[in-house]
Scaffold this motif. Structure first.
Motif, PDB file in Angstrom:
ATOM      1  N   LYS A 109      36.587  27.867  30.910  1.00  0.00           N
ATOM      2  CA  LYS A 109      37.344  27.023  31.819  1.00  0.00           C
ATOM      3  C   LYS A 109      38.801  27.478  31.809  1.00  0.00           C
ATOM      4  N   GLY A 110      39.632  26.843  32.606  1.00  0.00           N
ATOM      5  CA  GLY A 110      41.058  27.158  32.627  1.00  0.00           C
ATOM      6  C   GLY A 110      41.468  27.996  33.811  1.00  0.00           C
ATOM      7  N   LEU A 111      40.627  28.957  34.203  1.00  0.00           N
ATOM      8  CA  LEU A 111      40.849  29.777  35.394  1.00  0.00           C
ATOM      9  C   LEU A 111      39.518  29.916  36.129  1.00  0.00           C
ATOM     10  N   ASP A 112      39.558  29.878  37.460  1.00  0.00           N
ATOM     11  CA  ASP A 112      38.326  30.084  38.219  1.00  0.00           C
ATOM     12  C   ASP A 112      38.081  31.578  38.412  1.00  0.00           C
ATOM     13  N   TYR A 113      36.914  31.919  38.973  1.00  0.00           N
ATOM     14  CA  TYR A 113      36.557  33.322  39.134  1.00  0.00           C
ATOM     15  C   TYR A 113      37.575  34.070  39.993  1.00  0.00           C
ATOM     16  N   ARG A 114      38.035  33.409  41.044  1.00  0.00           N
ATOM     17  CA  ARG A 114      38.969  34.073  41.958  1.00  0.00           C
ATOM     18  C   ARG A 114      40.263  34.463  41.226  1.00  0.00           C
ATOM     19  N   THR A 115      40.761  33.563  40.393  1.00  0.00           N
ATOM     20  CA  THR A 115      41.983  33.861  39.647  1.00  0.00           C
ATOM     21  C   THR A 115      41.714  34.883  38.556  1.00  0.00           C
ATOM     22  N   ARG A 116      40.545  34.812  37.931  1.00  0.00           N
ATOM     23  CA  ARG A 116      40.210  35.798  36.902  1.00  0.00           C
ATOM     24  C   ARG A 116      40.113  37.201  37.494  1.00  0.00           C
ATOM     25  N   GLU A 117      39.571  37.316  38.690  1.00  0.00           N
ATOM     26  CA  GLU A 117      39.532  38.627  39.327  1.00  0.00           C
ATOM     27  C   GLU A 117      40.931  39.097  39.713  1.00  0.00           C
ATOM     28  N   LEU A 118      41.795  38.162  40.110  1.00  0.00           N
ATOM     29  CA  LEU A 118      43.179  38.528  40.419  1.00  0.00           C
ATOM     30  C   LEU A 118      43.867  39.109  39.190  1.00  0.00           C
ATOM     31  N   ILE A 119      43.751  38.447  38.048  1.00  0.00           N
ATOM     32  CA  ILE A 119      44.452  38.961  36.864  1.00  0.00           C
ATOM     33  C   ILE A 119      43.825  40.265  36.386  1.00  0.00           C
ATOM     34  N   THR A 120      42.514  40.420  36.561  1.00  0.00           N
ATOM     35  CA  THR A 120      41.884  41.694  36.211  1.00  0.00           C
ATOM     36  C   THR A 120      42.447  42.816  37.080  1.00  0.00           C
ATOM     37  N   PHE A 121      42.574  42.570  38.371  1.00  0.00           N
ATOM     38  CA  PHE A 121      43.207  43.531  39.282  1.00  0.00           C
ATOM     39  C   PHE A 121      44.598  43.902  38.771  1.00  0.00           C
ATOM     40  N   CYS A 122      45.364  42.906  38.330  1.00  0.00           N
ATOM     41  CA  CYS A 122      46.720  43.146  37.836  1.00  0.00           C
ATOM     42  C   CYS A 122      46.711  43.960  36.545  1.00  0.00           C
ATOM     43  N   PHE A 123      45.809  43.620  35.611  1.00  0.00           N
ATOM     44  CA  PHE A 123      45.706  44.393  34.369  1.00  0.00           C
ATOM     45  C   PHE A 123      45.440  45.866  34.672  1.00  0.00           C
ATOM     46  N   LEU A 124      44.512  46.110  35.590  1.00  0.00           N
ATOM     47  CA  LEU A 124      44.056  47.467  35.850  1.00  0.00           C
ATOM     48  C   LEU A 124      45.114  48.302  36.557  1.00  0.00           C
ATOM     49  N   TYR A 125      45.740  47.732  37.581  1.00  0.00           N
ATOM     50  CA  TYR A 125      46.720  48.568  38.283  1.00  0.00           C
ATOM     51  C   TYR A 125      47.984  48.741  37.468  1.00  0.00           C
TER      52      TYR A 125
END
Length: 258
Positions: A181-197
């Motif tokens: 909990k704490g972040l939804d899938y959409r936000t988790r994918e956003l931060i993953t995008f940020c980590f990677l780039y």
């Protein structure tokens, strides 16, 4: 030239009552930086983001680029823009799967120091939703929800010598962290995008997660707004790399819809 009124006002919202010593030691630099980062960027019509999304993205790229000193300051600012302590912790926890504990440990330590200095009681409330028995099953469900049916059975695919890595992606990366909990899938994918780039050198994974973002509703325009807001913290080379991949993945969607 001086820090303009709009930049000063935004800086005051981030750090109420704080006056940077850089205004004394490096006035020409800080005037240009603040006017750009806290006026020109945040008020650019084609880069408009709500403040909370802006700060979630900034925290993620700072972790991705191992920028712990700047993270300390921006974490405090993020708390002033309605990013919760739980959300900050979830960003840090998820970063381990994309950066490794060696690069994430300083951020975990810094966040604990900051939260306790502000009166938060640690540990924060539990966000876990899986057990040792169901983490694989729930991880696969998360993968399918994010990437589609092609991920069904992913943990059992591939050569025998490396199949365990696929399994770990399912039960550890997704089952242990994406299911929290704490972040939804959409936000988790956003931060993953940020980590990677932000870390660079992960273009195949960045392409895959850019496509996943778009599948979840974080479209081309939104992702361009994200990388635009992070330019003062990330710089231009990796931003331009991310922009290229955003355009490539969007072009695939357009082609498939023709």
């Amino acid at each position: 030239m001086a820090v303009n009124e709009k930049a000063q006002a935004y800086h005051e919202r981030m750090f109420p009552g704080y006056v940077s010593d850089f205004l004394r030691t490096d006035p020409e630099f800080i005037e240009r930086f603040d006017n750009f980062a806290f006026d020109e960027v945040v008020n650019e019509e084609n880069a408009k983001l709500d403040d909370k999304t802006r700060f979630i993205s900034i925290l993620a790229v700072l972790i991705g680029s191992s920028s712990v000193d700047e993270f300390r300051g921006m974490m405090k600012a993020a708390l002033n823009f309605d990013v919760t302590a739980v959300e900050i912790k979830e960003i840090i926890y998820q970063a381990v799967d994309y950066l490794g504990i060696g690069r994430v440990f300083p951020f975990l330590k810094a966040s604990n120091e900051i939260l306790e200095s502000l009166g938060y009681q640690l540990p924060l409330e539990s966000q876990s939703t899986t057990t040792a028995e169901n983490r694989y099953e729930k991880g696969e469900e998360a993968q399918i929800a994010i990437f589609g049916e092609s991920m069904r059975g992913y943990g059992e695919k591939g050569e025998e010598a490396s199949r365990h890595i696929n399994r770990w992606l399912v039960d550890n990366c997704f089952g242990d962290f994406y299911t929290r909990k704490g972040l939804d899938y959409r936000t988790r994918e956003l931060i993953t995008f940020c980590f990677l780039y932000a870390q660079g050198g992960c273009e195949p994974q960045l392409s895959a997660h850019t496509a996943a973002n778009m599948r979840l509703g974080n479209d081309k325009e939104f992702l361009i707004r994200v990388i635009s807001n992070c330019i003062p913290f990330m710089g231009y080379p990796r931003t331009l790399n991310a922009l290229r991949i955003i355009n490539e993945e969007d072009a695939k969607i357009v082609k498939n819809n023709d």
